[in-house]
Enzyme design. Structure first.
Site, mmCIF file in Angstrom:
data_model
loop_
_atom_site.group_PDB
_atom_site.id
_atom_site.type_symbol
_atom_site.label_atom_id
_atom_site.label_comp_id
_atom_site.label_asym_id
_atom_site.label_seq_id
_atom_site.Cartn_x
_atom_site.Cartn_y
_atom_site.Cartn_z
ATOM 1 C CB ALA A 86 -1.469 3.995 -4.956
ATOM 2 N N GLY A 87 -3.182 4.131 -2.073
ATOM 3 C CA GLY A 87 -3.969 3.274 -1.200
ATOM 4 C C GLY A 87 -3.750 1.821 -1.569
ATOM 5 C CD GLN B 28 -3.728 -18.779 1.448
ATOM 6 O OE1 GLN B 28 -3.638 -19.460 0.449
ATOM 7 N NE2 GLN B 28 -2.912 -18.932 2.470
ATOM 8 C CD GLU B 29 -3.917 -9.502 1.449
ATOM 9 O OE1 GLU B 29 -3.681 -8.480 2.105
ATOM 10 O OE2 GLU B 29 -3.554 -9.659 0.269
ATOM 11 N NE ARG B 30 -10.215 -8.860 -2.274
ATOM 12 C CZ ARG B 30 -10.715 -8.482 -3.455
ATOM 13 N NH1 ARG B 30 -11.501 -9.312 -4.133
ATOM 14 N NH2 ARG B 30 -10.423 -7.301 -3.955
ATOM 15 C CG PHE C 150 -2.291 2.655 5.971
ATOM 16 C CD1 PHE C 150 -2.447 3.279 7.212
ATOM 17 C CD2 PHE C 150 -2.710 3.319 4.831
ATOM 18 C CE1 PHE C 150 -3.021 4.534 7.301
ATOM 19 C CE2 PHE C 150 -3.290 4.577 4.916
ATOM 20 C CZ PHE C 150 -3.444 5.180 6.148
ATOM 21 C CB ALA D 27 -2.130 -4.410 -13.992
ATOM 22 C CB THR E 33 -0.916 0.004 1.233
ATOM 23 O OG1 THR E 33 -1.675 -1.202 1.246
ATOM 24 C CG2 THR E 33 -1.853 1.189 1.216
ATOM 25 C CD GLU E 34 3.516 2.947 -3.939
ATOM 26 O OE1 GLU E 34 3.257 4.010 -4.540
ATOM 27 O OE2 GLU E 34 4.413 2.158 -4.285
#
Length: 321
Positions: A137-138, A248-250, A163, A185, A133-134
């Site tokens: 850019a969030g 998997q992260e979600r 974050f 991307a 996260t930036e």
């Protein structure tokens, strides 16, 4: 890029799973519950609990046994996350962020990278996080501005992240950086890097509205140089790789959040059974029962949906849609 070969789902015997989950439950009662309120209110990073989680193998929970991890299947890992998150979401995030990073190395790394790093990840000798996260850019990873430029036998990285969970305490970070000229991307690559390298700078530990015991920080890269072999996966394929890890992260985040919601509901039920008003407990009032019934229904639907998502994840069918 060709898709990764489908892996056989990991399994665990029912009695082994039950024994491990019982160990987790007893640890929560003995070590977690007595300190959670004090640590979270005082913004204390739980060093002693992290050491205990390492000893139990949680920092290698999903890493393959061939690398010294427990090799637990997604179903067992979800039960572990649910149990711990019910009492303290912050400490779940500490080892979950580490495991997401380790999983990326296990899935996309070269044999040499896996042999060098995964045993150390599994043992907890080194702990990691994801620097994605930036500030501008969030979580829109297509808009990241951090750059990695090839120089000789390595890369020079410049940019900033924010974050970042485990931002203060991580020993290793997986960094997303732009290596190509094309926008969006395309042209994004992944690198892993020791946080002690010159040019890797930890900024502020950020204040949050919750999960105070989880260290979340700003990270800056000022001419950070990493060897060529620290590229994770193919050059300019980082976004594709991140999208493969996203389900998997979600899933882990959903289990964490829903477990906390279930715990809040359970505590509320206990409270309204005891709290008196106008000569009755709150539970005896019709509106209280209506509200609780609606919440319980939503929780039951949520658990059923999570079970379906975990089954899809095991089959390789859970998507980011």
């Amino acid at each position: 890029m060709a898709s990764l070969p489908k892996e056989e789902p990991r399994t665990i015997a029912a009695d082994e799973e039950a024994a491990f989950l019982d160990t987790i439950d007893r640890w929560i009662e003995r070590e977690v519950k007595p300190v959670v309120m004090h640590h979270d209110h005082k913004d204390i990073w739980p060093a002693e609990l992290v050491d205990q989680m390492i000893e139990m193998g949680l920092f290698g929970a999903t890493i393959g046994q061939e690398y010294g991890g427990l090799g637990l299947p997604a179903t067992t890992y979800a039960k572990i996350v649910a149990r711990i998150s019910s009492y303290w979401m912050a400490i779940t995030g500490i080892f979950n962020s580490h495991l997401i990073m380790a999983c990326a190395v296990e899935r996309f790394g070269t044999p040499a990278q896996k042999a060098k790093w995964l045993p150390r990840f599994a043992s907890g000798e080194i702990r990691g996080g994801l620097a994605l996260t930036e500030p501008n850019a969030g979580t829109d990873l297509q808009a990241i501005r951090t750059t990695a430029v090839r120089e000789g036998d390595g890369w020079r990285i410049n940019g900033a992240k924010t974050f970042i969970t485990n931002g203060v305490t991580a020993d290793i970070a997986v960094i997303a950086a732009r290596t190509g000229a094309e926008p969006g991307a395309k042209g994004i690559s992944l690198f892993f890097c020791e946080t002690a390298r010159p040019g890797y700078q930890v900024g502020r530990k950020l204040d949050k509205v919750g999960q105070h015991s989880s260290d979340v920080a700003e990270i800056f890269f000022d001419d950070l140089r990493v060897p060529a072999e620290y590229l994770l996966g193919a050059e300019n394929q980082g976004f594709v790789l991140m999208m493969q890890e996203l389900p998997q992260e979600r899933m882990s985040i959903a289990v964490t959040a829903h477990s906390a919601a279930q715990r809040a509901y359970d505590l509320t039920v206990d409270y309204v059974k005891q709290r008196q008003a106008f000569g009755h407990t709150l539970l005896e009032f019709q509106n209280t029962r209506f509200v609780l019934a609606e919440l319980r229904t939503k929780l039951q639907v949520g658990w059923a949906h999570l079970d379906a998502c975990i089954a899809a994840l095991l089959q390789g069918k859970l998507t980011t849609d």
